[in-house]
Write an enzyme that holds these catalytic residues in place. Structure first.
Site, PDB file in Angstrom:
ATOM      1  CG  HIS A 176      48.095  60.975  88.999  1.00  0.00           C
ATOM      2  ND1 HIS A 176      48.191  60.081  87.947  1.00  0.00           N
ATOM      3  CD2 HIS A 176      48.752  60.397  90.039  1.00  0.00           C
ATOM      4  CE1 HIS A 176      48.871  59.009  88.348  1.00  0.00           C
ATOM      5  NE2 HIS A 176      49.227  59.176  89.601  1.00  0.00           N
ATOM      6  CB  SER A 297      40.260  90.434  77.515  1.00  0.00           C
ATOM      7  OG  SER A 297      39.018  90.476  76.842  1.00  0.00           O
ATOM      8  CE  LYS A 303      39.286  86.270  80.884  1.00  0.00           C
ATOM      9  NZ  LYS A 303      39.943  85.160  80.301  1.00  0.00           N
ATOM     10  CD  GLU A 310      47.119  81.237  77.200  1.00  0.00           C
ATOM     11  OE1 GLU A 310      46.742  81.845  76.165  1.00  0.00           O
ATOM     12  OE2 GLU A 310      46.467  81.243  78.258  1.00  0.00           O
TER      13      GLU A 310
END
Ligand code: ARG
Length: 483
Positions: A176, A297, A303, A310
């Site tokens: 979980h 970024s 970043k 992704e």
């Protein structure tokens, strides 16, 4: 029908070619095909991808025609020479595959006739584009199955190498997404090893089932020429010819199976991506993705984003889409060949390329990823991942499991209140909950013990993992698809 020559010669060839093209199926037509219809119907834009397979199939076919006395030795040699020259010219760019041809089969045949004349017109004897395209797609897919398998094998080598280096890299195992029990990075990655190994086994099964040759099925009902289908099958590396000519031209099961296997690969890669994204987050800080495999970024200078993971996760939908599309296309098609089947190609090609790219990129990302072992171990220690082991300690000292579970539950509450972990409690504190606690409790609930005492088959204990490594290596050394 103009393509590769400049100026006047090109124009002239264009006109000759137009005549030849019309001859492919134009005999019973009195009108030119509507331009939009032509474009809608044509597949050259994508089936040129299996140009080489088309030539391979034609070589095997003509050799068989000659062996069976259907074309002469001279005609065979002329056709083979013509095919060689077409292949060479396409490879070095002097002959371009262009939209003027309806499909890759027409392209090869028209160019052959253009180059060698009458002998070229005999190549299509006893053959239909229906069994031709069935063959080309199968040859192409068979090769893709193999390439995908090789990439997965390399990826498994990488996973295995990282596993072997991290047999004592402790980390929390989750259920979980809550810290559950301590495991090691080797054990965690071992789960992915199993997944990608199964993916390879699926590819192997598909290869075994699909490796039969549809050539010689004709349009749907075979042919009256005495074709030797065993010969062409062998020539093209198949186990044998397909059994039924109607099935031969209209079977796309192998492709559906392959897309299903690719979808499963993507599902696994996507789960792995999700973990990398979580592990790479500022909150977790378990890993650092190498600069070469991350992006920045445009506005936020601090970043470093896990874009590869992704994108792999994102591309999963695209591969599932190809599977769903083909299943849907095939579901209403009566026997035998129908033009709907031309729709088997574009999305399948896209899926094949997508998956190969994703495996290779993920492989590189994993091979270069840094694991913050200390952070991982601390995270495992902080999350009460040893609570089960603390309960097991009481059980080993005579407390019934259900009571032990209750006692440790209360201890966890106590720790949460004080902001400490179980092993930070003093023996006196522990004994207030249960007199069975002795000095050896600390050793019993250390990360090392929690992991290394788990020695059942499939568990993370170091001794078990050593057997796993042996098995994995043995498997890697003896696996692969042969044609
Ligand atoms: N381009 C077609 C395909 O991909 C080739 C087969 C054409 N056969 C036919 N009967 N029109 O399926």
């Amino acid at each position: 029908m103009r393509i590769f020559f400049e100026g006047k010669r090109r124009k002239q060839i264009g006109q000759e070619r137009k005549k030849i093209m019309a001859q492919l199926w134009g005999g019973r037509f009195q009108k030119e095909t509507d331009k939009l219809v032509y474009a809608f119907n044509a597949s050259i834009g994508f089936d040129q991808k299996f140009f080489h397979e088309d030539v391979m199939g034609s070589r095997a076919h003509v050799k068989m025609l000659c062996k069976q006395g259907i074309v002469t030795e001279d005609e065979k040699n002329e056709i083979l020479k013509g095919l060689d020259s077409i292949e060479k010219d396409v490879e070095d760019g002097t002959l371009l595959i262009t939209e003027e041809y309806e499909d890759i089969h027409s392209f090869v045949e028209a160019n052959l006739i253009d180059r060698i004349g009458d002998a070229g017109k005999k190549l299509h004897t006893g053959r239909s584009r229906n069994d031709q395209v069935a063959l080309d797609m199968r040859l192409f897919t068979r090769n893709q199955v193999k390439e995908t398998d090789e990439l997965l094998k390399h990826f498994l080598e990488t996973i295995e190498a990282v596993m072997e280096e991290n047999v004592d890299t402790y980390m929390p195992g989750f259920t979980h997404l809550q810290k559950a029990q301590p495991v090691t990075l080797a054990h965690h990655l071992g789960a992915y090893f199993e997944m990608f190994k199964r993916d390879r086994l699926r590819l192997y099964d598909i290869h075994e089932r699909m490796n039969y040759c549809p050539l010689g099925s004709g349009a749907l009902a075979g042919t009256t020429y005495p074709l030797d289908r065993e010969f062409t099958a062998k020539e093209l590396g198949f186990y044998g010819p397909t059994n039924n000519s109607m099935d031969g031209v209209s079977d796309r099961d192998y492709l559906i199976e392959f897309l299903a296997a690719l979808s499963t690969v993507m599902m696994h890669l996507s789960r792995f991506s999700e973990e990398v994204i979580i592990w790479n987050s500022n909150e977790y800080g378990f890993v650092e993705i190498d600069d070469a495999y991350s992006t920045g970024s445009s506005i936020m200078p601090q970043k470093k984003n896990p874009d590869i993971a992704e994108l792999v996760r994102g591309k999963t939908g695209r591969v599932y889409g190809a599977l769903t599309s083909l299943l849907t296309t095939m579901k209403g098609i009566p026997l035998a060949y129908n033009k709907d089947m031309q729709e088997d190609k574009e999305l399948a090609f896209d899926a094949m390329d997508t998956v190969k790219g994703c495996i290779a990129l993920f492989d590189g990302m994993l091979a270069t990823m840094k694991f913050h072992k200390e952070t991982m171990a601390v995270s495992a220690m902080k999350g009460f991942t040893n609570a089960t082991d603390a309960a097991d300690y009481l059980v080993n000292n005579g407390v019934p499991f259900r009571d032990a579970h209750g006692i440790i539950g209360r201890i966890v509450l106590y720790c949460l209140d004080k902001g400490i972990t179980i092993d930070e409690m003093s023996l006196e504190e522990l004994q207030e909950f249960a007199p069975e606690f002795k000095e050896d409790i600390y050793e019993a609930i250390s990360l090392e013990t929690c992991v290394n005492k788990r020695l059942t088959i499939g568990a993370p204990g170091a001794d078990v993992m050593k057997d796993v490594f042996k098995k994995n290596r043995e498997y890697l050394d003896n696996s692969g698809i042969e044609n």
